[in-house]
Design a protein around this motif. Structure first.
Motif, PDB file in Angstrom:
ATOM      1  N   VAL A   1       0.712  -1.301   0.037  1.00  0.00           N
ATOM      2  CA  VAL A   1       0.021  -0.097  -0.157  1.00  0.00           C
ATOM      3  C   VAL A   1       0.992   1.327  -0.131  1.00  0.00           C
ATOM      4  CG1 VAL A   1      -1.996   1.271   1.159  1.00  0.00           C
ATOM      5  CG2 VAL A   1      -1.904  -1.157   1.403  1.00  0.00           C
ATOM      6  N   ILE A   2       0.636   2.207  -0.984  1.00  0.00           N
ATOM      7  CA  ILE A   2       1.171   3.406  -1.017  1.00  0.00           C
ATOM      8  C   ILE A   2       0.106   4.657  -0.925  1.00  0.00           C
ATOM      9  CG2 ILE A   2       2.550   5.135  -2.005  1.00  0.00           C
ATOM     10  CD1 ILE A   2       4.328   2.732  -2.976  1.00  0.00           C
ATOM     11  N   VAL A   3      -0.138   5.405   0.058  1.00  0.00           N
ATOM     12  CA  VAL A   3      -1.011   6.382  -0.089  1.00  0.00           C
ATOM     13  C   VAL A   3      -0.198   7.956  -0.230  1.00  0.00           C
ATOM     14  CG1 VAL A   3      -2.676   7.640   1.526  1.00  0.00           C
ATOM     15  CG2 VAL A   3      -2.549   5.207   1.565  1.00  0.00           C
ATOM     16  N   VAL A   4      -0.849   8.614  -1.428  1.00  0.00           N
ATOM     17  CA  VAL A   4      -0.261  10.113  -1.448  1.00  0.00           C
ATOM     18  C   VAL A   4      -1.577  11.048  -1.274  1.00  0.00           C
ATOM     19  CG1 VAL A   4       1.265   8.965  -3.199  1.00  0.00           C
ATOM     20  CG2 VAL A   4      -0.982   9.833  -3.959  1.00  0.00           C
ATOM     21  N   ASP A   5      -0.950  12.182  -0.978  1.00  0.00           N
ATOM     22  CA  ASP A   5      -1.959  13.560  -0.730  1.00  0.00           C
ATOM     23  C   ASP A   5      -2.251  13.983  -2.162  1.00  0.00           C
ATOM     24  OD1 ASP A   5       0.310  14.986  -1.559  1.00  0.00           O
ATOM     25  OD2 ASP A   5       0.715  15.693   0.471  1.00  0.00           O
TER      26      ASP A   5
ATOM     27  N   VAL B   1       2.729  -7.701 -14.695  1.00  0.00           N
ATOM     28  CA  VAL B   1       3.677  -8.807 -14.516  1.00  0.00           C
ATOM     29  C   VAL B   1       5.232  -8.356 -14.671  1.00  0.00           C
ATOM     30  CG1 VAL B   1       4.701 -11.399 -15.684  1.00  0.00           C
ATOM     31  CG2 VAL B   1       2.241 -10.550 -15.968  1.00  0.00           C
ATOM     32  N   ASN B   2       6.178  -8.595 -13.680  1.00  0.00           N
ATOM     33  CA  ASN B   2       7.571  -8.352 -13.504  1.00  0.00           C
ATOM     34  C   ASN B   2       8.295  -9.557 -13.275  1.00  0.00           C
ATOM     35  OD1 ASN B   2      10.169  -7.270 -13.225  1.00  0.00           O
ATOM     36  ND2 ASN B   2       9.353  -6.154 -11.801  1.00  0.00           N
ATOM     37  N   GLY B   3       8.667 -10.371 -14.447  1.00  0.00           N
ATOM     38  CA  GLY B   3       9.495 -11.367 -14.527  1.00  0.00           C
ATOM     39  C   GLY B   3       8.394 -12.558 -13.908  1.00  0.00           C
ATOM     40  N   GLU B   4       8.848 -13.338 -13.019  1.00  0.00           N
ATOM     41  CA  GLU B   4       7.956 -14.253 -12.551  1.00  0.00           C
ATOM     42  C   GLU B   4       6.692 -13.724 -11.531  1.00  0.00           C
ATOM     43  OE1 GLU B   4      10.276 -17.516 -11.009  1.00  0.00           O
ATOM     44  OE2 GLU B   4      11.024 -17.968 -12.728  1.00  0.00           O
ATOM     45  N   THR B   5       6.858 -12.611 -11.205  1.00  0.00           N
ATOM     46  CA  THR B   5       5.942 -12.179 -10.180  1.00  0.00           C
ATOM     47  C   THR B   5       4.844 -11.547 -11.012  1.00  0.00           C
ATOM     48  OG1 THR B   5       7.569 -11.615  -8.566  1.00  0.00           O
ATOM     49  CG2 THR B   5       5.753 -10.514  -8.204  1.00  0.00           C
ATOM     50  N   MET B   6       3.541 -11.758 -10.476  1.00  0.00           N
ATOM     51  CA  MET B   6       2.578 -11.255 -11.183  1.00  0.00           C
ATOM     52  C   MET B   6       1.609 -10.479  -9.949  1.00  0.00           C
ATOM     53  SD  MET B   6      -0.818 -12.875 -13.223  1.00  0.00           S
ATOM     54  CE  MET B   6      -2.033 -11.677 -13.907  1.00  0.00           C
ATOM     55  N   LEU B   7       1.446  -9.167 -10.113  1.00  0.00           N
ATOM     56  CA  LEU B   7       0.807  -8.165  -9.538  1.00  0.00           C
ATOM     57  C   LEU B   7      -0.608  -7.894  -9.868  1.00  0.00           C
ATOM     58  CD1 LEU B   7       3.795  -6.005  -8.396  1.00  0.00           C
ATOM     59  CD2 LEU B   7       3.153  -8.116  -7.119  1.00  0.00           C
ATOM     60  N   LEU B   8      -1.629  -7.563  -9.022  1.00  0.00           N
ATOM     61  CA  LEU B   8      -2.789  -6.953  -9.357  1.00  0.00           C
ATOM     62  C   LEU B   8      -3.047  -5.847  -8.571  1.00  0.00           C
ATOM     63  CD1 LEU B   8      -5.536  -7.638 -10.901  1.00  0.00           C
ATOM     64  CD2 LEU B   8      -6.502  -8.210  -8.552  1.00  0.00           C
ATOM     65  N   LEU B   9      -2.858  -4.642  -9.625  1.00  0.00           N
ATOM     66  CA  LEU B   9      -2.820  -3.252  -9.029  1.00  0.00           C
ATOM     67  C   LEU B   9      -4.123  -2.601  -8.884  1.00  0.00           C
ATOM     68  CD1 LEU B   9       0.367  -1.904 -11.108  1.00  0.00           C
ATOM     69  CD2 LEU B   9       0.396  -2.929  -8.818  1.00  0.00           C
ATOM     70  N   THR B  10      -4.139  -1.995  -7.648  1.00  0.00           N
ATOM     71  CA  THR B  10      -5.659  -1.299  -7.559  1.00  0.00           C
ATOM     72  C   THR B  10      -5.467   0.112  -7.049  1.00  0.00           C
ATOM     73  OG1 THR B  10      -6.739  -3.445  -6.849  1.00  0.00           O
ATOM     74  CG2 THR B  10      -7.934  -1.481  -6.511  1.00  0.00           C
ATOM     75  N   THR B  11      -6.205   1.124  -7.659  1.00  0.00           N
ATOM     76  CA  THR B  11      -5.924   2.704  -7.260  1.00  0.00           C
ATOM     77  C   THR B  11      -7.440   3.205  -6.891  1.00  0.00           C
ATOM     78  OG1 THR B  11      -6.434   3.242  -9.610  1.00  0.00           O
ATOM     79  CG2 THR B  11      -4.304   3.116  -8.846  1.00  0.00           C
TER      80      THR B  11
ATOM     81  N   ASN C   1     -16.480  18.465   1.663  1.00  0.00           N
ATOM     82  CA  ASN C   1     -16.791  19.226   0.150  1.00  0.00           C
ATOM     83  C   ASN C   1     -16.521  18.309  -0.900  1.00  0.00           C
ATOM     84  OD1 ASN C   1     -13.986  19.192   0.427  1.00  0.00           O
ATOM     85  ND2 ASN C   1     -13.890  21.286   0.802  1.00  0.00           N
ATOM     86  N   ASP C   2     -16.125  16.941  -0.442  1.00  0.00           N
ATOM     87  CA  ASP C   2     -15.833  15.772  -1.797  1.00  0.00           C
ATOM     88  C   ASP C   2     -14.786  16.316  -2.584  1.00  0.00           C
ATOM     89  OD1 ASP C   2     -16.300  13.563  -2.914  1.00  0.00           O
ATOM     90  OD2 ASP C   2     -17.335  14.654  -4.505  1.00  0.00           O
ATOM     91  N   LYS C   3     -13.627  17.100  -1.971  1.00  0.00           N
ATOM     92  CA  LYS C   3     -12.539  17.561  -2.852  1.00  0.00           C
ATOM     93  C   LYS C   3     -11.472  16.417  -2.891  1.00  0.00           C
ATOM     94  CE  LYS C   3     -12.899  22.594  -2.467  1.00  0.00           C
ATOM     95  NZ  LYS C   3     -11.965  23.844  -2.000  1.00  0.00           N
ATOM     96  N   ASN C   4     -10.510  16.425  -3.865  1.00  0.00           N
ATOM     97  CA  ASN C   4      -9.642  15.413  -4.080  1.00  0.00           C
ATOM     98  C   ASN C   4      -8.654  15.498  -2.832  1.00  0.00           C
ATOM     99  OD1 ASN C   4      -7.902  13.523  -4.798  1.00  0.00           O
ATOM    100  ND2 ASN C   4      -7.160  14.812  -6.599  1.00  0.00           N
ATOM    101  N   ALA C   5      -8.449  14.399  -2.215  1.00  0.00           N
ATOM    102  CA  ALA C   5      -7.451  14.508  -0.843  1.00  0.00           C
ATOM    103  C   ALA C   5      -6.345  13.633  -1.193  1.00  0.00           C
ATOM    104  CB  ALA C   5      -8.424  14.034   0.386  1.00  0.00           C
ATOM    105  N   GLY C   6      -6.365  13.018  -2.271  1.00  0.00           N
ATOM    106  CA  GLY C   6      -5.392  12.054  -2.522  1.00  0.00           C
ATOM    107  C   GLY C   6      -5.620  10.745  -3.217  1.00  0.00           C
ATOM    108  N   ALA C   7      -4.621   9.820  -3.308  1.00  0.00           N
ATOM    109  CA  ALA C   7      -4.888   8.589  -3.844  1.00  0.00           C
ATOM    110  C   ALA C   7      -4.278   7.507  -3.119  1.00  0.00           C
ATOM    111  CB  ALA C   7      -4.484   8.530  -5.347  1.00  0.00           C
ATOM    112  N   ALA C   8      -4.744   6.292  -3.208  1.00  0.00           N
ATOM    113  CA  ALA C   8      -4.134   5.065  -2.819  1.00  0.00           C
ATOM    114  C   ALA C   8      -3.560   4.031  -3.916  1.00  0.00           C
ATOM    115  CB  ALA C   8      -4.841   4.363  -1.766  1.00  0.00           C
ATOM    116  N   LEU C   9      -2.556   3.415  -3.847  1.00  0.00           N
ATOM    117  CA  LEU C   9      -2.008   2.423  -4.983  1.00  0.00           C
ATOM    118  C   LEU C   9      -1.829   0.896  -4.015  1.00  0.00           C
ATOM    119  CD1 LEU C   9      -1.416   1.410  -7.811  1.00  0.00           C
ATOM    120  CD2 LEU C   9       1.055   2.181  -7.091  1.00  0.00           C
ATOM    121  N   ILE C  10      -2.686   0.104  -4.071  1.00  0.00           N
ATOM    122  CA  ILE C  10      -2.528  -1.162  -3.659  1.00  0.00           C
ATOM    123  C   ILE C  10      -2.196  -2.399  -4.523  1.00  0.00           C
ATOM    124  CG2 ILE C  10      -3.898  -2.862  -2.242  1.00  0.00           C
ATOM    125  CD1 ILE C  10      -6.043  -0.562  -1.697  1.00  0.00           C
ATOM    126  N   ALA C  11      -1.239  -3.044  -4.164  1.00  0.00           N
ATOM    127  CA  ALA C  11      -0.713  -4.278  -5.015  1.00  0.00           C
ATOM    128  C   ALA C  11      -0.782  -5.761  -4.472  1.00  0.00           C
ATOM    129  CB  ALA C  11       0.816  -4.144  -5.458  1.00  0.00           C
TER     130      ALA C  11
END
Length: 561
Positions: A222-226, A290-300, A308-318
């Motif tokens: 998990v990586i979370v950005v503002d 796919v990176n070599g023999e490793t297979m990841l499923l990426l979700t954002t 106010n429903d403004k953009n507060a950031g995003a999260a990347l999940i592998a």
């Protein structure tokens, strides 16, 4: 006289000023009665000691701290303040009129305050202000009447200064009463707001800690950005799955960094693109990487504020789905093999019929042929029988038929096979030792299949030994399981061969079909058991067949020893 009234006004507000200082010490409200009793009592004494006199009638603000202390301190404070007031006031009574006024005050005003204490403590701030002004207004009315009566009793004419002083005293008393209640309620309201902010802040901190713990402990990267694209949260799994640049090794280096800078080449395009899309407000996306023999499923995930429903950031999940991908491939392969096995079982079953016909005609031709050709026909018949045996073993392994099982003595099955095994051992110059546990219970068995399992393993052991070898057959009961141990003194099995021992068509013998041990394993598993192998090269092999018992079976003794 006006100067004395101003001094009285200030002294009457002393408890309020002290309360403001005391409230900042974060004592809460547990010490309120004691606090109000001390400071209101002191203020009341100061007012009574600095009282003003109008033609012999005492005029002061002593009832302001008395009323405030009683209302906020409760009944105990009311009792204490009343005792102090009576004890100090009685020696100060100079005339019969003041004495009568004092007695009337005790009879009317104090019970009225006593009845107001409990409703006052549960009321709102506005109601408290109104209630305090109402009580003080009642007293001021009584004070004005007493003052007018005293002036008339003394046969003194009113002066302008006396009227002004009386009006100022009444207005100042009402103002001080309202101001005291207003300031105390303001402080309490601020303190409640402060406590609420602390509670919300603590809850927010706890939620943030739980979120970080979840991020740290989850098996996902998990990586979370503002909203500016700077990393605010990550976990160790993210460092393993995302292949960050080598210089980003510590949390201090990663936190606060711009996310496009941390990814290595190869993942950069996919991860950066997905995070940019999430920061732009696009919906959740699942992308295989796919990176070599490793297979990841990426979700954002696009993070939005709740206000106010403004953009507060995003999260990347592998998610590492390499094993799942391999399992899916393996399941597909097993399904294909199962289909092939079913087809092969059907084909081999059909082959047995023409083979039986061929064997019959070979025997017929053998009877009509010359005697010197008999050995050739016997070779054909033996090979046909061997092929038929292979087909039978294969069908036994491939077919998943329902077995009929009955409570049976394992020892009874062994005893039935011992004469046959003894005969084989004598032909080979070998011996058999049997040692059976007397406490083995009855178990659910299909005796035909158990005989087949025992014969296959025992004959494999005999074939692995030379002359004068000994085959040992033992049983041991462990309460909820039974072990059947078959040991030989053969050449043993190597570690490489051990890995493939139960694979179909793998055999260590030149004439073996490779179906005997897989068939034995299948029989053991159908009887809620397993087979373990203990072997050392040059010292022999032990096959351990373990039968696991249900509670009812473990309680049934075996008397057929």
């Amino acid at each position: 006289m006006l100067k004395e009234l101003l001094l009285q006004f200030i002294v009457s507000l002393l408890p309020v000023f002290a309360f403001q200082l005391w409230s900042h010490k974060e004592h809460g409200w547990k010490g309120m009665p004691v606090f109000m009793g001390i400071f209101c009592g002191a203020s009341m004494l100061l007012c009574m000691l600095s009282t003003s006199s109008v033609l012999g009638y005492d005029v002061d603000f002593r009832l302001i701290p008395y009323l405030i202390g009683s209302l906020y301190g409760g009944v105990p404070t009311l009792v204490v303040l009343t005792i102090i007031y009576v004890a100090v006031r009685i020696p100060m009574l100079d005339s019969s009129w003041e004495t009568v006024s004092f007695i009337m005050l005790l009879v009317v005003f104090i019970p009225l305050v006593l009845l107001s204490v409990r409703p006052f403590s549960r009321a709102s701030a506005l109601y408290k202000e109104r209630k305090g002004l109402l009580l003080m207004s009642v007293f001021m009315l009584y004070f004005v009447i007493s003052m007018v009566g005293f002036i008339g009793y003394s046969d003194v004419s009113w002066s302008f200064i006396m009227v002004v002083s009386l009006i100022v005293a009444v207005l100042a008393t009402l103002t001080a009463t309202w101001l005291s209640i207003f300031m105390i309620e303001s402080v309490k309201e601020k303190q409640l707001l402060y406590d609420e902010v602390k509670r919300v802040s603590a809850n927010y901190h706890n939620e943030a800690v739980k979120l970080q713990q979840f991020i740290d402990e989850t098996s996902f990267g998990v990586i979370v950005v503002d909203h500016e694209g700077r990393i605010t949260h990550f976990n160790e799994m993210a460092k393993k799955l995302f292949f960050l640049h080598s210089e980003y090794t510590s949390a201090m280096q990663i936190l606060g960094s711009s996310f496009p800078e941390v990814f290595q080449i190869g993942q950069e395009d996919a991860c950066v693109k997905l995070l940019i899309q999430a920061l732009d407000g696009e919906k959740v996306s699942l992308v295989p990487f796919v990176n070599g023999e490793t297979m990841l499923l990426l979700t954002t995930i696009s993070l939005r504020t709740s206000l106010n429903d403004k953009n507060a950031g995003a999260a990347l999940i592998a998610q590492d789905v390499t094993e799942i991908h391999h399992l899916q491939n393996e399941v597909g392969r097993m399904e294909r093999l199962s289909l092939v096995g079913q087809m092969a079982a059907s084909i081999t079953h059909e082959i047995r019929n023409p083979m039986a016909v061929i064997r019959g005609f070979v025997q017929l031709i053998q009877e009509r042929s010359e005697k010197n050709q008999g050995e050739y026909f016997q070779i054909i018949i033996d090979e046909l029988d061997r092929a038929n045996m292979i087909i039978s073993d294969f069908l036994s392994l491939a077919q998943n038929r329902v077995l009929k099982m009955e409570p049976t003595s394992l020892h009874a099955v062994i005893h039935e096979l011992i004469p046959l095994l003894m005969a084989d051992a004598n032909l080979r110059g070998q011996t058999i030792e049997v040692n059976l546990d007397k406490h083995v219970p009855l178990i659910m068995l299909n005796d035909r299949e158990i005989k087949q399992l025992l014969l296959n393993i025992a004959r494999n052991g005999m074939e692995a030994m030379g002359d004068n070898g000994t085959l040992r057959i033992n049983t041991v009961s462990f309460g909820e399981k039974i072990e059947l141990r078959i040991s030989d003194q053969g050449v043993g099995i190597s570690q490489d061969q051990m890995k493939h021992l139960f694979e179909p068509f793998f055999s260590t013998k030149t004439q073996g079909t490779g179906l005997g041990l897989p068939l034995c394993l299948s029989i053991a598993e159908r009887h809620n058991g397993r087979i373990d192998v203990e072997s050392e090269e040059g010292e022999g092999t032990t096959f351990v067949v373990t039968f696991f018992l249900v509670k009812e079976q473990a309680e049934v003794p075996d008397f057929a020893i």
